[in-house]
Enzyme design. Structure first.
Site, PDB file in Angstrom:
ATOM      1  N   GLU A 185       0.831  -1.210   0.000  1.00  0.00           N
ATOM      2  CA  GLU A 185       0.000   0.000   0.000  1.00  0.00           C
ATOM      3  C   GLU A 185       0.872   1.269   0.000  1.00  0.00           C
ATOM      4  OE1 GLU A 185      -2.497  -0.742   3.428  1.00  0.00           O
ATOM      5  OE2 GLU A 185      -4.076  -1.574   2.166  1.00  0.00           O
ATOM      6  N   GLU A 265      -7.032  -7.415  -0.679  1.00  0.00           N
ATOM      7  CA  GLU A 265      -7.514  -7.372   0.708  1.00  0.00           C
ATOM      8  C   GLU A 265      -9.003  -7.078   0.684  1.00  0.00           C
ATOM      9  OE1 GLU A 265      -5.503  -4.733   3.364  1.00  0.00           O
ATOM     10  OE2 GLU A 265      -3.533  -5.625   3.056  1.00  0.00           O
TER      11      GLU A 265
END
Length: 635
Positions: A185, A265
């Site tokens: 991320e 995710e």
């Protein structure tokens, strides 16, 4: 099914229908950009995966959890590698016991599960400092997650060790790792340093080869995708049940026009911070959105499938408007509970997966047995200030001004700062941390009498009284470093001077406390003098140790420890640090105690560090079920 979803079904059905060619016996895993899918051994492949963190589960239970994931119908798992879990001290690597990554990969392989590996070096994961080792902060101006020279050198050294270790486990080399994520991320981090990402790409290619599928994961915004992606790394997104699926995958398509759709995710639940409400995500919503993504041909990893526990000091923290540490439980409202038990959410997910692939026949393994061992009464060992010879055997470091945990090379736990009152304080006088330099909580005593506490972002002033020359003890607790965002350079201890009235406090004795070392070495149970009956008196307030034993009854089953009316502190059982408790702030009310840690033949030693004040009853309770919400009924 929404029109947008139908559109994606049409685009991605090719992934299900088209087959490739493969030389007999050759193992391969690749991206088919023409048909928008992964190819495994030349054939279209869709993974249905779940996240599991070996660092949050005792090694004894790894197989149990993996089998339950396999029996749910998953064909892959996603795994983080926390750098600080393996290199807590610079240059010393630990891959044994609960840190035996290769054993975990082998168990997954035996179980029939492929692996999506996320080796960082930064992982977030609500883990201490996002997995980065705190010793990096010895360089005071280091810019983490960037092309900073000191940071890159440390990263390169670590990845040379780690990537060499995992290379034999790549699917193309006969193992079970099908894809490897680079960083994590990164688009959510302020630095947006493409040179850093290029350096990582070079390292990963050097150690893992040109054929390995490398990817990035980023949040579902243009800014995050723009800064987190890099040519040569396959771009994937992450999002939960409240996101418009079509819009999210359209964003992935803007950055990755061809190839498989991937939600790296998909959030089955969420984390808890101390003081929050316990997070819950509806099982039917999870299963509905999962079904919609799988129908589109998307590859999905569920985060988390089992969360586990932040044992010891491994919890992270967030810092948006204020510092918010993560609780000890990482249950995450996941399909497998903190203790690895199947939930209604797991059964709902299994019913969805059945519609898309054959799942293993046979029953789901049951929950591990639990036992309510009942009450144990503890007794006081002593206040922290009276135990410094045991807890800080090398004695204090003297310094005119406070030193941080990092400067003292003690990275976790607790440290005691001692000085004296510079003058008489007959009236209550403010003790102030003017620069918000308490990281993270300070327990203040004068001549051994607890006066109160200071807390980061929350309580920056308190009043004390006393006489000139009185001893001032300030026990500072590191409650976990920030794991996400721009404030991960999270130094601990007293970061700036304390002001008492008009005086700056100086001439400190700073005691690094090796509490875990003492307890692992057998203290306080080995200190026979501590076990003579003490004179009867009320438990004192302020930081103190308490101990007792849970007698063996022939069972070593999982249990949950409730510290009713205790305030805040840390628990060890048989020398193992079970994590932090803070029932007054909640929501978590019990600590998970894995059965394999208990002895069936000798007394089980319980040691509690209570920081604010123990209840008069001095009892703790072992229950057969968790209480993760402050609204749970009181015992």
């Amino acid at each position: 099914m929404a029109a947008g979803v139908l559109l994606f079904v049409a685009v991605n059905l090719a992934c299900i229908c088209v087959s490739g060619n493969l030389v007999s016996g050759e193992r391969s895993f690749s991206i088919d950009y023409k048909n928008n899918c992964f190819l495994k051994d030349g054939k279209p492949f869709q993974y249905i995966s779940g996240s599991i963190h070996y660092s949050r589960i005792p090694q004894y239970y790894w197989k149990d959890r993996l089998v339950k994931m396999y029996m749910t119908g998953l064909n892959a798992i996603q795994v983080y590698v926390p750098w600080n879990f393996h290199e807590a001290v610079q240059g010393i690597y630990n891959f044994t016991g609960d840190r035996d990554l290769e054993h975990f990969l082998d168990l997954a392989n035996q179980t029939g599960l492929l692996v999506i590996l996320r080796p960082g070096p930064y992982i977030c994961a609500e883990w201490e400092m996002g997995g980065l080792p705190a010793w990096l902060l010895q360089k005071p101006n280091i810019i983490l997650r960037s092309a900073d020279t000191d940071y890159l050198q440390a990263v390169s050294n670590w990845l040379a060790v780690l990537l060499s270790k995992i290379k034999p486990w790549l699917y193309i080399n006969g193992g079970n790792i099908i894809t490897v994520q680079v960083e994590n991320e990164y688009g959510s981090y302020y630095a947006c340093d493409y040179n850093y990402m290029r350096h990582l790409w070079t390292l990963f290619r050097l150690f893992l080869g040109e054929d390995m599928v490398l990817f990035t994961t980023d949040g579902n915004t243009d800014r995050e995708m723009r800064c987190g992606t890099l040519e040569g790394l396959y771009a994937t997104v992450d999002f939960g049940t409240d996101t418009n699926i079509t819009e999210a995958f359209s964003r992935q398509r803007r950055f990755e026009p061809r190839g498989p759709l991937v939600n790296s995710e998909f959030y089955t639940g969420w984390l808890d911070h101390w003081g929050d409400q316990h997070a819950v995500v509806d099982a039917q919503k999870v299963s509905r959105v999962l079904g919609e993504m799988l129908a589109m041909g998307a590859n999905v990893n569920m985060y988390m499938f089992e969360g586990g526990t932040n044992f010891g000091y491994w919890n992270g923290a967030d810092h948006d408007t204020r510092f918010r540490p993560v609780v000890t439980s990482y249950d995450y409202d996941a399909p497998l509970s903190e203790a690895g038990d199947p939930t209604e959410k797991l059964l709902a997910i299994r019913d969805v997966i059945k519609q898309f692939r054959d799942i293993p026949s046979g029953p789901m393994p049951p929950a591990t047995p639990k036992f309510a061992y009942g009450f144990v009464t503890l007794r006081k060992v002593g206040n922290i200030s009276s135990l410094l010879n045991t807890l800080s055997p090398l004695g204090p470091v003297r310094s005119q001004y406070p030193l941080t945990f990092e400067e003292m090379k003690q990275y976790y736990g607790y440290m005691l700062y001692r000085t004296t009152l510079p003058r008489d304080l007959s009236e209550p006088t403010p003790l102030i941390s003017p620069l918000n330099g308490i990281h993270d909580r300070a327990y203040v005593s004068v001549n051994g009498v607890f006066q109160g506490l200071l807390e980061r972002d929350t309580a920056l002033v308190m009043n004390i009284t006393g006489q000139q020359g009185d001893t001032v003890d300030i026990l500072v607790e590191n409650m976990g470093r920030v794991n996400f965002g721009s404030k991960i350079n999270d130094y601990k201890g007293l970061l700036s001077n304390l002001i008492l009235g008009r005086d700056v406090l100086t001439d400190w004795k700073i005691y690094p406390l090796d509490i875990d070392g003492a307890i692992t070495g057998g203290w306080p149970h080995s200190d026979s003098e501590q076990f003579f009956p003490p004179p009867h008196k009320e438990p004192s307030v302020g930081p103190a140790f308490y101990t007792g034993t849970l007698q063996p009854n022939g069972l070593a089953w999982d249990t949950f420890l409730k510290l009713y009316e205790w305030k805040k502190g840390q628990v060890w059982i048989n020398g193992v640090n079970m994590g932090r408790y803070w029932p007054a702030r909640g929501p978590q009310q019990t600590l998970y105690v894995p059965g394999p840690l208990l002895s069936t033949t000798v007394p089980n030693v319980i040691t509690v560090l209570e920081l604010e004040g123990a209840p008069a009853h001095l009892r703790v309770l072992f229950m057969d079920r968790p209480q993760l919400s402050a609204t749970a009924p009181k015992s």
